[in-house]
Design a protein around this motif. Structure first.
Motif, short mmCIF file in Angstrom:
data_model
loop_
_atom_site.label_atom_id
_atom_site.label_comp_id
_atom_site.label_asym_id
_atom_site.label_seq_id
_atom_site.Cartn_x
_atom_site.Cartn_y
_atom_site.Cartn_z
N PHE A 8 -9.08 3.24 2.40
CA PHE A 8 -7.84 3.86 1.97
C PHE A 8 -7.03 2.82 1.20
O PHE A 8 -6.07 2.25 1.70
CB PHE A 8 -7.07 4.40 3.17
CG PHE A 8 -5.75 5.05 2.84
CD1 PHE A 8 -5.58 5.79 1.68
CD2 PHE A 8 -4.67 4.91 3.70
CE1 PHE A 8 -4.36 6.38 1.38
CE2 PHE A 8 -3.44 5.51 3.42
CZ PHE A 8 -3.29 6.24 2.25
N THR A 9 -7.50 2.55 -0.01
CA THR A 9 -6.84 1.61 -0.91
C THR A 9 -6.65 2.31 -2.24
O THR A 9 -7.53 3.06 -2.67
CB THR A 9 -7.70 0.35 -1.12
OG1 THR A 9 -8.05 -0.20 0.15
CG2 THR A 9 -6.96 -0.69 -1.94
N MET A 10 -5.52 2.07 -2.90
CA MET A 10 -5.25 2.72 -4.18
C MET A 10 -4.86 1.69 -5.22
O MET A 10 -4.34 0.62 -4.90
CB MET A 10 -4.12 3.76 -4.03
CG MET A 10 -4.46 4.87 -3.05
SD MET A 10 -3.09 6.03 -2.81
CE MET A 10 -2.99 6.81 -4.42
N VAL A 11 -5.11 2.01 -6.49
CA VAL A 11 -4.66 1.11 -7.54
C VAL A 11 -3.14 1.05 -7.50
O VAL A 11 -2.47 2.04 -7.18
CB VAL A 11 -5.17 1.55 -8.93
CG1 VAL A 11 -6.69 1.50 -8.99
CG2 VAL A 11 -4.67 2.93 -9.31
N GLY A 12 -2.61 -0.11 -7.76
CA GLY A 12 -1.16 -0.29 -7.70
C GLY A 12 -0.61 -0.36 -6.30
O GLY A 12 0.62 -0.36 -6.12
#
Length: 389
Positions: free
Chosen positions: A340-344
């Motif tokens: 659960f990682t997102m850009v930005g």
């Protein structure tokens, strides 16, 4: 076995997850509606980047999710706001995403449309200091890339144009120029300020009646170059009004994540097709519902899709632009990505109670192919936040 979830006030409540897996078979494209799912991007969790650094994308996982959508008959709306355009995904990464996804669509036989904007224009300390000529050139660069890739173009709303335009005539001039240049019919996207506050007053007016008039004037002047319009205003009545005023042959693609079942089902005077961010987590279920519509079973379509609106309204609650966090969270719980990682760093944009409620609603709808995996991952997240079970 129950899991303790935090509510809005912080108090923990017991929830019993479902145990039966969700099994929804892949299928062919639909016959009664054209349906796109706007798709999220999967960040590279091992990239050593800061929130304002260029986006680091896990290309394998990102493209695998698009194959998942195509396998259920859905089209993919690529490099749009669901993919964090303007909220973490910069133009170089978006351009690479368009190239890769278009090639993947060709190999898979999948339907694809890609976003065309002006986000390669850097924002300076004074905002968007660009004239109309520079904005046209930026649009042209992106339109050329999308057309060269073999995808359909979606002309997205431009923050730079919203800042530079001084009258409705400026919008008529810019869009008219682009439509005359387009080699194939495009989709025009009207994204409301609830999705992007920088787009307040788009089409030259904050009054929606006046803005609608300009929007329809653009289409009326070039009906042969407009395949359809995507309306993302969260206003069902206005969408129906626009739909009924479109020239013959121009489609309305609903972007209303609050009222999509009724808009897709339609009425005696017509219906909306769909281009929706919420169909990212709802993909297989939405596909099953549309196939019922293909058979003429409107009631069955509504019975299956109406219960999903509670989840959609939760994901898209104000501030609406952060709905992407919930979308990626559900993709992680469903097993479409390993983290659960997102850009930005946008995974931090929603609270733990918000995410817990999204899990509960999605689990209740049977969205998780492996409910046990979703429960384990939810427990892991709760543990990171210090919630003891």
């Amino acid at each position: 076995m129950t899991i303790r979830l935090p509510g809005p006030g912080g108090a923990l409540r017991a929830y019993e997850p479902r145990s039966e897996p969700s099994v929804r078979a892949p299928g062919a494209p639909f016959t009664s509606r054209t349906v796109f799912s706007a798709a999220h991007v999967v960040a590279d969790p091992y990239a050593d980047v800061s929130p304002d650094a260029p986006a680091a994308v896990d290309w394998d996982a990102t493209l695998a999710f698009r194959r998942h959508l195509w396998s259920h008959g859905l089209g993919v709306a690529e490099a749009m706001d669901t993919a964090q355009r303007g909220m973490g995904l910069d133009w170089p990464a978006a351009a690479e995403l368009i190239r890769r996804s278009a090639a993947e669509a060709k190999a898979a036989g999948g339907l694809i449309a890609c976003g065309v904007g002006t986000d390669q224009l850097p924002v300076t300390a004074s905002g968007h200091p660009y004239g109309l000529a520079g904005i046209r050139a930026a649009y042209e660069e992106q339109l050329a890339l999308v057309e060269e890739s073999g995808a359909q173009a979606v002309l997205m709303a431009s923050r730079a144009l919203a800042a530079a335009a001084r009258s409705p005539e400026d919008y008529l001039e810019v869009y008219g120029h682009l439509l005359r240049q387009a080699s194939e019919p495009v989709v025009l996207h009207w994204l409301g300020p609830m999705f992007d506050p920088a787009l307040e007053g788009y089409w030259g007016a904050t009054d929606l009646d006046a803005a609608t008039h300009t929007f329809l004037d653009v289409i009326a002047a070039h009906p042969d170059k407009v395949d359809g319009v995507k309306v993302s205003l969260l206003d069902a009545r206005r969408e129906v009004d626009i739909r009924r005023r479109l020239p013959r042959g121009v489609r309305c693609y609903t972007g209303d994540d609050f009222h999509y079942p009724e808009l897709i089902a339609g009425d005696e005077q017509g219906f909306s097709h769909a281009l929706l961010g919420v169909f990212d987590p709802l993909g297989p279920l939405a596909a099953e519902a549309v196939r019922l519509l293909d058979t003429g079973d409107t009631r069955g379509f509504r019975d299956l899709l109406d219960p999903t609106v509670v989840l959609s309204r939760h994901l898209f609650q104000a501030p609406t632009r952060f709905y992407k966090t919930g979308v990626v969270f559900l993709a992680w719980l469903a097993g479409h990505q390993a983290h659960f990682t997102m850009v930005g760093g946008l995974q931090s944009a929603r609270s733990l109670p918000h995410l817990a409620r999204a899990y509960e609603l999605a689990d209740g709808l049977g969205l998780f192919p492996d409910p046990k995996l979703a429960e384990e991952r939810m427990r892991t997240l709760l543990g990171v936040y210090g919630v003891e079970q």
